[in-house]
Design a protein around this motif. Structure first.
Motif, short mmCIF file in Angstrom:
data_model
loop_
_atom_site.label_atom_id
_atom_site.label_comp_id
_atom_site.label_asym_id
_atom_site.label_seq_id
_atom_site.Cartn_x
_atom_site.Cartn_y
_atom_site.Cartn_z
N GLU A 6 16.44 -37.31 -85.99
CA GLU A 6 15.06 -36.88 -85.77
C GLU A 6 14.82 -36.65 -84.27
O GLU A 6 14.15 -35.70 -83.88
N ARG A 10 13.36 -33.20 -82.57
CA ARG A 10 12.15 -33.21 -81.73
C ARG A 10 12.44 -32.70 -80.32
O ARG A 10 11.61 -32.03 -79.70
N TYR A 13 12.32 -28.99 -80.41
CA TYR A 13 10.93 -28.51 -80.46
C TYR A 13 10.25 -28.64 -79.11
O TYR A 13 9.44 -27.78 -78.74
N PRO A 73 5.32 -31.68 -84.02
CA PRO A 73 5.79 -32.04 -85.36
C PRO A 73 5.05 -33.27 -85.88
O PRO A 73 5.09 -34.33 -85.26
N THR A 75 5.47 -34.46 -89.19
CA THR A 75 6.51 -35.18 -89.94
C THR A 75 7.84 -34.50 -89.70
O THR A 75 7.91 -33.27 -89.58
N THR A 76 8.87 -35.30 -89.65
CA THR A 76 10.23 -34.80 -89.50
C THR A 76 11.12 -35.58 -90.46
O THR A 76 11.17 -36.81 -90.39
N LEU A 85 10.22 -30.02 -91.31
CA LEU A 85 9.14 -30.48 -90.46
C LEU A 85 7.82 -29.87 -90.90
O LEU A 85 7.77 -28.71 -91.32
N SER A 86 6.76 -30.64 -90.75
CA SER A 86 5.42 -30.07 -90.78
C SER A 86 4.94 -30.10 -89.33
O SER A 86 5.15 -31.07 -88.63
N VAL A 87 4.36 -29.00 -88.91
CA VAL A 87 4.05 -28.81 -87.49
C VAL A 87 2.59 -28.38 -87.34
O VAL A 87 2.09 -27.57 -88.13
#
Length: 141
Positions: A6, A10, A13, A73, A75-76, A85-87
């Motif tokens: 994770e 991240r 990102y 992000p 959730t990862t 991922l939800s971003v």
């Protein structure tokens, strides 16, 4: 290379959000298959892109058109060589100064610590509505 984490996802990102495309180059496979489900009239730099050079060119265009205010992000989830991922994205159009705040879902597949597939789904309708609402509010004033 070690197992995908994770933390690594991240980090990638963060590189995108802060326009560190030289660093991001090392995270993208030469033959990446990138698909972002977004309407071309609103996000002409997205869509389907193939190959590292084309994807990095699209990311450059994103940053030329939009100031990325946040790219966070929520959730990862990492499982072996895949990440989902939800971003939450907040951007400001550099030309119009209008901003939008919307959600996205990203699905990534890695090989040797590099992204080989990326599928992104953004709530482009929400972004378009926000930009239209701002335009209407300005015209009504």
């Amino acid at each position: 290379m070690g197992a995908l984490s994770e933390r690594r996802v991240r980090e990638i990102y963060e590189q995108f959000a802060h326009r560190r495309l030289n660093d991001l180059e090392h995270a993208i496979d030469e033959n990446i298959d990138f698909l972002s489900h977004a309407p071309a009239d609103i996000f002409p730099y997205l869509g389907r892109r193939r190959g590292q050079a084309e994807v990095l060119r699209a990311f450059t265009e994103v940053h030329e058109e939009l100031e990325v205010l946040s790219f966070w992000p929520l959730t990862t989830v990492v499982n072996e060589d895949r990440a989902a991922l939800s971003v939450i994205v907040k951007v400001k159009d550099r030309a119009t100064e209008r901003s939008a705040h919307y959600r996205a879902a990203h699905f990534l597949r890695f090989r040797d610590d590099r992204i080989i597939e990326c599928c992104a789904i953004i709530d482009s309708l929400d972004a378009a509505r926000q930009l239209a609402r701002q335009e209407t509010a300005v015209q009504d004033s």
